[in-house]
Write a protein that holds these residues in place. Structure first.
Motif, mmCIF file in Angstrom:
data_model
loop_
_atom_site.group_PDB
_atom_site.id
_atom_site.type_symbol
_atom_site.label_atom_id
_atom_site.label_comp_id
_atom_site.label_asym_id
_atom_site.label_seq_id
_atom_site.Cartn_x
_atom_site.Cartn_y
_atom_site.Cartn_z
ATOM 1 N N SER A 50 0.874 -1.002 0.094
ATOM 2 C CA SER A 50 -0.074 -0.067 0.097
ATOM 3 C C SER A 50 0.880 1.111 -0.093
ATOM 4 O O SER A 50 2.088 1.085 0.311
ATOM 5 N N GLN B 20 -4.176 10.718 -0.415
ATOM 6 C CA GLN B 20 -4.217 9.575 -1.413
ATOM 7 C C GLN B 20 -3.817 8.128 -0.748
ATOM 8 O O GLN B 20 -3.008 8.127 0.039
ATOM 9 N N GLN C 84 -3.359 4.078 -2.027
ATOM 10 C CA GLN C 84 -3.414 2.870 -2.954
ATOM 11 C C GLN C 84 -3.211 1.684 -2.223
ATOM 12 O O GLN C 84 -2.377 1.461 -1.307
ATOM 13 N N ASN D 124 -7.211 3.018 -6.012
ATOM 14 C CA ASN D 124 -6.655 4.240 -5.782
ATOM 15 C C ASN D 124 -7.826 5.028 -5.352
ATOM 16 O O ASN D 124 -8.693 5.036 -5.764
ATOM 17 N N GLU E 169 -8.686 9.138 -3.486
ATOM 18 C CA GLU E 169 -8.099 10.400 -3.156
ATOM 19 C C GLU E 169 -9.175 11.312 -2.815
ATOM 20 O O GLU E 169 -10.251 11.542 -3.226
ATOM 21 N N PHE F 111 -2.539 4.739 -12.715
ATOM 22 C CA PHE F 111 -3.844 5.235 -12.762
ATOM 23 C C PHE F 111 -4.125 6.498 -13.565
ATOM 24 O O PHE F 111 -4.653 7.643 -13.117
#
Length: 765
Positions: free
Chosen positions: A590, A612, A614, A628, A630, A765
């Motif tokens: 991560s 953010q 991931q 992902n 955000e 992404f």
């Protein structure tokens, strides 16, 4: 005057016979040598001849000495003919030098570049300036054919042409008829009962070809690839309980026209065994429970060689964490064939505790030693610690400068309590090119260009330049980072940027204002743990709005509030935790990243934050699920959030399928101006590209995107989210990661600008 005319032509085995009969026919009475002369030399130094002769002035010459002299001179490989003559008591050595190779040329070579072939021939002694030898020329032909066979060009034919030129030199020309590539047309596995042919062949890199074989070369036979596939086959069975699986034989056949290859693999599966129990024996440093907790094998399950190997490695690493560098861990299976069960006994001997004497770094032709050594957590003259060694390897690997990083432990000869570590790296190009493009009805075709060097002059420093040539958004920026500004690992980053933006008025089909942003900043990164870094910095920024002509618009209100020229001094604070297994092709782990920005001095006061997250999950060796997310939030202090600090959504990096930065609130002229709140979510399923085997550098992915931005007066509402889905291709190209996607909007609003095809190089992404 007596003359000894021993004449020889070195021609394979006949030279020995010729030497024998000549010596018998031209016997000479022994005499004392008063002088030695050499005749016929052109390029060879006389000293080379004299040094090879077994006789000297003053020695007694006889037939045996003559035979030995000729043998020695022929052994140099420099002469095609050698004769010995006597003039009184003077020995005359008459030689004929071999021609020298003046030039080597290749005709008809398309599969290889010239430098590759020249190197291959140089290794066997055929190159400019070397003596010409027919035997070596024949060997060169065979070497060239071998090179083509490695490319599955079994029908390649090589013809050597020798052209004499002046000064006893020759030109060599190798004319190659490459022919067509031989393709695998059949792979058979004989003896499999538990698993189907399609399942087992699906493990292989080699196959009978597909529509992508022009790229993967998977239908071109290679012994190396076949051996790797056989190991995959063996591992597949051994991990599913087939403890006595074996590969009996492999046969590779080629058709008479040398265009088709068949592969037959004969196997014996054996019986499937189940683990009945696990027992540990030996010395475990009085930490038996700690070692038992590292056993991944479970009674009642099928014997799994992968789990056994993992357990052995876990034991070895745990011994290493206490300084036992050469612990012996031996799994011994006790097989009961009547019940098809196996009991596993793990014997361990820790050996003697050791410390690291020296750490050597090899393979870094460009990168400086200090750049690698400062990442090492295992130190010289310290106790050996496998955990620190693994962490050191991972840190060097995460630099991103190398395609491969290995740390080998080597015993110090004659000493039992010392080891040396060898850190071997394989460098890769660290410069990268970032290119993005998109097509829309407003901007038509737009490009983004960037070039960066992550390891400038091998110093570990970063230098980047970005240029955006879009019609409505242009950027010129320079960034540089010194990751070890201090010896403790604090990084320092400088950024300088100049941006010009021209928001577009869709009603009047023209720009309706322009604003220019100029700024510079400095940022420091402080590592608090091996994976956590805190960032802080400050900058200075000027935003100037000009050429605004539209009335009753969002930008007009902003100018009335802040003026047409705004100066700010933004302060930044952030945190990042990177636990991904790879920064380029992650499959597990991560990433957390938080960035905050505030300006309390200047013409505009505000706070702004962005988070953010991931996450990567490996569903299998072939499939990866990636997420992902955000969130962004901003607020003006004493007023609205300045428009140049708004968040944007849509397009690459957010919600694919919509035009870049086109989502969110719009002014009275229908122009998107961003918002003070942002929500983005992306989910991707990455799979092998059809026909590419399990190549991680070329994959397909399916995705679902959702997100938008909200204005100051708007609440976050799921109903306002835009969403899209689609498929794409991800390729780790020579200039960086390339991703191309086709997106179809799932949720859209009236007035949204759609952009279904997008691609980018250099980002995820």
């Amino acid at each position: 005057m007596k003359t000894i005319n021993h004449r020889f032509h070195l021609r394979a085995v006949t030279s020995v016979a010729a030497l024998f009969f000549a010596a018998q026919a031209w016997a000479v009475d022994p005499f004392t040598i008063r002088d030695i002369r050499v005749e016929g030399l052109q390029r060879v130094e006389p000293g080379t001849v004299f040094a090879s002769l077994p006789v000297r002035v003053g020695d007694v010459y006889n037939d045996d000495k003559g035979t030995e002299s000729i043998r020695s001179l022929f052994g140099l490989g420099l002469f095609t003919d050698v004769r010995l003559q006597t003039q009184g008591n003077v020995l005359v050595v008459v030689v004929q030098e071999r021609p020298t190779i003046a030039n080597v040329e290749f005709v008809g070579t398309k599969e290889f570049d010239k430098d590759t072939l020249i190197k291959a021939l140089r290794d066997i002694g055929v190159t400019d300036g070397r003596p010409y030898d027919k035997a070596l020329a024949d060997q060169a032909e065979q070497e060239l054919k071998r090179q083509y066979i490695n490319k599955s060009l079994y029908g390649a034919d090589v013809v050597t042409t020798v052209t004499p030129i002046d000064r006893n030199r020759v030109n060599l020309t190798f004319t190659v008829t490459e022919g067509d590539t031989a393709k695998i047309n059949d792979i058979q596995i004989v003896g499999n009962r538990a698993f189907s042919d399609s399942t087992l062949k699906g493990l292989f890199e080699l196959d009978t070809g597909g529509w992508l074989s022009w790229y993967t070369k998977s239908d071109q036979y290679s012994r190396t690839k076949l051996n790797a596939d056989l190991e995959k086959l063996r591992a597949y069975y051994m991990s599913r309980g087939y403890l006595e699986f074996r590969i009996d034989s492999t046969q590779v056949s080629i058709s008479p026209d040398k265009q088709k290859i068949g592969v037959v693999i004969n196997i014996t599966e054996g019986q499937r065994f189940v683990v009945s129990g696990i027992k540990i024996e030996g010395n475990y440093l009085n930490r038996d429970d700690e070692f038992k907790s590292r056993i991944t094998i479970r009674p009642g399950e099928a014997y799994n060689a992968d789990q056994v190997a993992e357990t052995v490695k876990a034991f070895t690493d745990h011994f290493g964490s206490f300084g036992y560098a050469f612990a012996q861990v031996q799994p011994v299976p006790q097989i009961d064939r009547q019940t098809n069960q196996v009991a596993l006994v793990i014997n361990s001997t820790p050996g003697q505790r050791a410390y690291v004497r020296r750490i050597n770094v090899v393979g870094n032709d460009k990168t400086r030693d200090e750049v690698i050594r400062r990442e090492l957590r295992q130190l010289e003259s310290s106790w050996y610690d496998s955990n620190k060694i693994k962490l050191s390897r991972d840190r060097v690997d995460r630099l991103g400068y190398f395609t491969d990083v290995n740390v080998d432990t080597r015993e110090v000869p004659g000493v039992q309590d010392q080891v040396d570590l060898v850190v071997t790296v394989k460098e890769k190009p660290t410069g990268s090119l970032t290119v993005g493009a998109g097509y829309s009805s407003s901007e038509k075709l737009s490009f983004v260009f960037g070039i960066s060097q992550e390891n400038v002059f091998g110093s570990g420093n970063y230098l980047g330049l970005n240029v955006n040539t879009s019609k409505y958004y242009r950027e010129y920026s320079v960034s540089t980072t010194n990751p070890y500004f201090t010896d403790s690992g604090i990084s320092r980053t400088y950024d300088i940027y100049y941006r010009t933006q021209h928001p577009y008025n869709y009603e009047t089909d023209e720009d309706y204002y322009t604003y220019v942003t100029k700024g510079a900043s400095i940022k420091f990164g402080v590592p608090f743990t091996e994976r956590d870094t805190v960032f802080f910095g400050a900058g200075i920024e000027n935003v100037k709005v000009k050429d605004y002509t539209a009335n009753d618009t969002y930008i007009r209100d902003q100018i009335n509030e802040y003026g047409s020229s705004v100066n700010t001094i933004p302060l930044t604070l952030g945190w990042a935790r990177d636990q991904r297994d790879s920064s380029l092709v992650p499959t597990t782990g991560s990433l957390h990243r938080v960035n905050g920005e505030s300006s309390l001095i200047g013409d505009a006061h505000y706070v702004r934050a962005n988070y953010q997250y991931q996450r990567y999950a490996s569903l299998s060796p072939r499939y990866t699920l990636a997420f992902n997310g955000e969130l962004g939030w901003g607020k003006g202090l004493g007023g609205s959030l300045p428009f140049f600090k708004n968040f944007y959504s849509g397009g690459l990096g957010s919600v694919r399928g919509f035009e870049q930065s086109s989502l969110g609130p719009r002014d009275s002229a229908g122009n998107a101006y961003g918002g003070s709140k942002k929500v983005t979510a992306n989910v991707e399923l990455l799979t092998p590209f059809p026909g590419a085997g399990n190549d991680r550098t070329l994959r397909m992915y399916a995705f679902v995107d959702a997100g938008t931005v909200y204005g100051d007066s708007e609440n976050i509402s799921i109903g306002e989210l835009r969403a899209s889905t689609g498929i794409g291709v991800s390729w780790i190209s020579p200039v960086g990661p390339l991703r191309i996607a086709y997106a179809q909007p799932l949720r859209k609003k009236s007035g949204d600008e759609i952009q279904r095809i997008q691609f980018q190089i250099g980002t995820s992404f």
